[in-house]
Every structure is written in C-alpha cells, then in structure tokens.
Write a protein that holds these residues in place. Structure first.
Motif, PDB file in Angstrom:
ATOM      1  N   PRO A  44       0.818  -1.215   0.000  1.00  0.00           N
ATOM      2  CA  PRO A  44       0.000   0.000   0.000  1.00  0.00           C
ATOM      3  C   PRO A  44       0.851   1.263   0.000  1.00  0.00           C
ATOM      4  O   PRO A  44       1.879   1.324   0.662  1.00  0.00           O
ATOM      5  N   TYR A  50      -3.465   2.852  -1.414  1.00  0.00           N
ATOM      6  CA  TYR A  50      -3.781   1.935  -2.504  1.00  0.00           C
ATOM      7  C   TYR A  50      -2.575   1.077  -2.871  1.00  0.00           C
ATOM      8  O   TYR A  50      -1.456   1.582  -2.981  1.00  0.00           O
ATOM      9  N   CYS A  51      -2.810  -0.225  -3.090  1.00  0.00           N
ATOM     10  CA  CYS A  51      -1.757  -1.124  -3.561  1.00  0.00           C
ATOM     11  C   CYS A  51      -1.585  -0.908  -5.058  1.00  0.00           C
ATOM     12  O   CYS A  51      -2.563  -0.866  -5.805  1.00  0.00           O
ATOM     13  N   LYS A  52      -0.352  -0.765  -5.485  1.00  0.00           N
ATOM     14  CA  LYS A  52      -0.042  -0.531  -6.905  1.00  0.00           C
ATOM     15  C   LYS A  52       0.887  -1.626  -7.418  1.00  0.00           C
ATOM     16  O   LYS A  52       1.646  -2.216  -6.652  1.00  0.00           O
ATOM     17  N   GLY A  66      -3.327   0.711 -10.059  1.00  0.00           N
ATOM     18  CA  GLY A  66      -3.828   0.219  -8.793  1.00  0.00           C
ATOM     19  C   GLY A  66      -4.293  -1.213  -8.959  1.00  0.00           C
ATOM     20  O   GLY A  66      -4.927  -1.549  -9.968  1.00  0.00           O
ATOM     21  N   HIS A  68      -6.636  -2.680  -7.467  1.00  0.00           N
ATOM     22  CA  HIS A  68      -8.098  -2.677  -7.530  1.00  0.00           C
ATOM     23  C   HIS A  68      -8.596  -2.419  -8.951  1.00  0.00           C
ATOM     24  O   HIS A  68      -9.583  -3.008  -9.390  1.00  0.00           O
ATOM     25  N   HIS A  94     -13.659   0.643  -2.791  1.00  0.00           N
ATOM     26  CA  HIS A  94     -13.494  -0.474  -1.860  1.00  0.00           C
ATOM     27  C   HIS A  94     -14.672  -0.468  -0.893  1.00  0.00           C
ATOM     28  O   HIS A  94     -14.865   0.493  -0.150  1.00  0.00           O
ATOM     29  N   LYS A 101      -5.897   0.143   1.571  1.00  0.00           N
ATOM     30  CA  LYS A 101      -6.687  -0.608   0.597  1.00  0.00           C
ATOM     31  C   LYS A 101      -5.995  -1.913   0.193  1.00  0.00           C
ATOM     32  O   LYS A 101      -5.497  -2.048  -0.915  1.00  0.00           O
ATOM     33  N   ASN A 104      -8.264  -6.320  -2.208  1.00  0.00           N
ATOM     34  CA  ASN A 104      -8.565  -6.000  -3.592  1.00  0.00           C
ATOM     35  C   ASN A 104      -9.313  -7.111  -4.314  1.00  0.00           C
ATOM     36  O   ASN A 104      -9.359  -7.136  -5.541  1.00  0.00           O
ATOM     37  N   SER A 121     -16.586   7.124   1.137  1.00  0.00           N
ATOM     38  CA  SER A 121     -15.231   6.938   1.648  1.00  0.00           C
ATOM     39  C   SER A 121     -14.934   7.907   2.781  1.00  0.00           C
ATOM     40  O   SER A 121     -14.630   9.061   2.556  1.00  0.00           O
ATOM     41  N   LYS A 124     -10.781   8.409   2.583  1.00  0.00           N
ATOM     42  CA  LYS A 124     -10.039   8.673   1.358  1.00  0.00           C
ATOM     43  C   LYS A 124      -9.294   9.999   1.368  1.00  0.00           C
ATOM     44  O   LYS A 124      -8.140  10.066   1.002  1.00  0.00           O
TER      45      LYS A 124
END
Length: 185
Positions: A44, A50-52, A66, A68, A94, A101, A104, A121, A124
């Motif tokens: 993250p 966010y995981c990329k 991302g 997601h 999400h 996040k 996913n 959110s 966020k």
C-alpha cells in the motif's frame, strides 16, 4: 488458466489491454506475472493506501496501476480506460472503506461515480478535516527550520497528528499552496 499456490488451485483471468504477460486472481485481488512465474508484490502507498503494481506493456513501456483497477478490469473484461471515459467518469470503490486498501478481491470492489465514492469513503481524503491556522503556522515555522527531505517532514507530521489529516493537506501548507496569508515572524 490455473496455477498451484500452497497446494490450492487458483484461477487466473486475462487482463484486457496491452498486458498479455500478466493474469489476475480476481477472487484474492492479485496480479500474476507469466514471465516471472509468481504474483507481483504490491504494497500500500503511504499517501492514500492503494496497492499498486508496475506492469510491462506489450510495447515494452511500463505502466503503474492500482491493483483494484487491474482486478476490476480483469473481472469485467474491459480496459481501465473504459470506465474512466464514461460520463460521468467511474472509479473503483473499496466496499470495506479501509484506510489501507489491501483487500482487492472482486467481492470488495464496485464501480461507482466519483461523487458517490467520496460520499462513501470516510478515509479517502481525511474526513474533510482542516488543519486550522494555528497548526498550519506551526507546520510552516517547523519546516523552515527542517534540514531534510520534504517527504520525511510531512510523514513525521502525519505520525505526530495520528494521521488525522492527509499527506496533501500538510504538503500544501509546506509548499505554500494553502494558508498563504499566515504571518511567519
């Protein structure tokens, strides 16, 4: 396509677009590299959580997406640009609304409008909490004395303030984008 992971079969689906060397585990929200023969590592991000993943396109260029978005793209069978080009533009939300996040999987994702995503959110963009003039002035004065990387300063303040504010809200004070009229004696 299926692969064995810890003795269990995992179904992998294609990722639309120019990513023929990758597949997606939409159930668990992971991206698999055919070239490397393993799932890509996705941590993250510090700013929004966010995981990329960094993926090599078929033309040899690299693209960061991302996880997601990759999962939604693979599950729907359409490129990410498809929902970004809708009117109104759509984004992936999400459902668990976690600050980080990491879930996913497709069961935790939905396409929604930006407005609805922002309403749903709570984390966020920092719950719309403002720094306030006194705190902004203190940050400006401390940054003036700081001798290091801007990102280290901002992350230090985020920790100090228990992540009640966003990275960008502190960064905007530091770079003079917000609270411009504060007097620094």
């Amino acid at each position: 396509m299926e692969v064995q992971v810890n003795g269990a079969k995992v179904l992998l689906t294609p990722i639309p677009g120019a990513f023929s060397n990758y597949r997606c585990d939409v159930v668990n929200g992971r991206v698999y590299s055919l070239e490397l023969g393993r799932f890509l590592i996705s941590n993250p991000g510090k700013r929004f959580g966010y995981c990329k993943v960094r993926m090599k396109k078929d033309d040899g260029s690299w693209k960061v997406l991302g996880v997601h978005e990759v999962v939604m793209s693979s599950a729907m069978g359409v490129e990410v640009s498809w929902w970004r080009n809708q009117t109104p533009k759509l984004e992936v939300h999400h459902l668990d609304d976690a600050k980080v996040k990491i879930n996913n999987g497709i069961a935790n994702l939905e396409l929604t409008t930006r407005k609805k995503n922002m309403q749903q959110s709570s984390h966020k963009f920092g719950d719309t909490k403002r720094l306030g003039s006194d705190l902004a002035l203190m940050i400006k004065l401390e940054f003036k004395k700081f001798d290091g990387k801007k990102s280290e300063f901002i992350n230090g303040w985020l920790k100090l303030l228990n992540h009640e504010f966003t990275y960008s809200s502190i960064e905007n004070v530091v770079i003079g984008k917000t609270y411009k009229n504060l007097e620094m004696n």
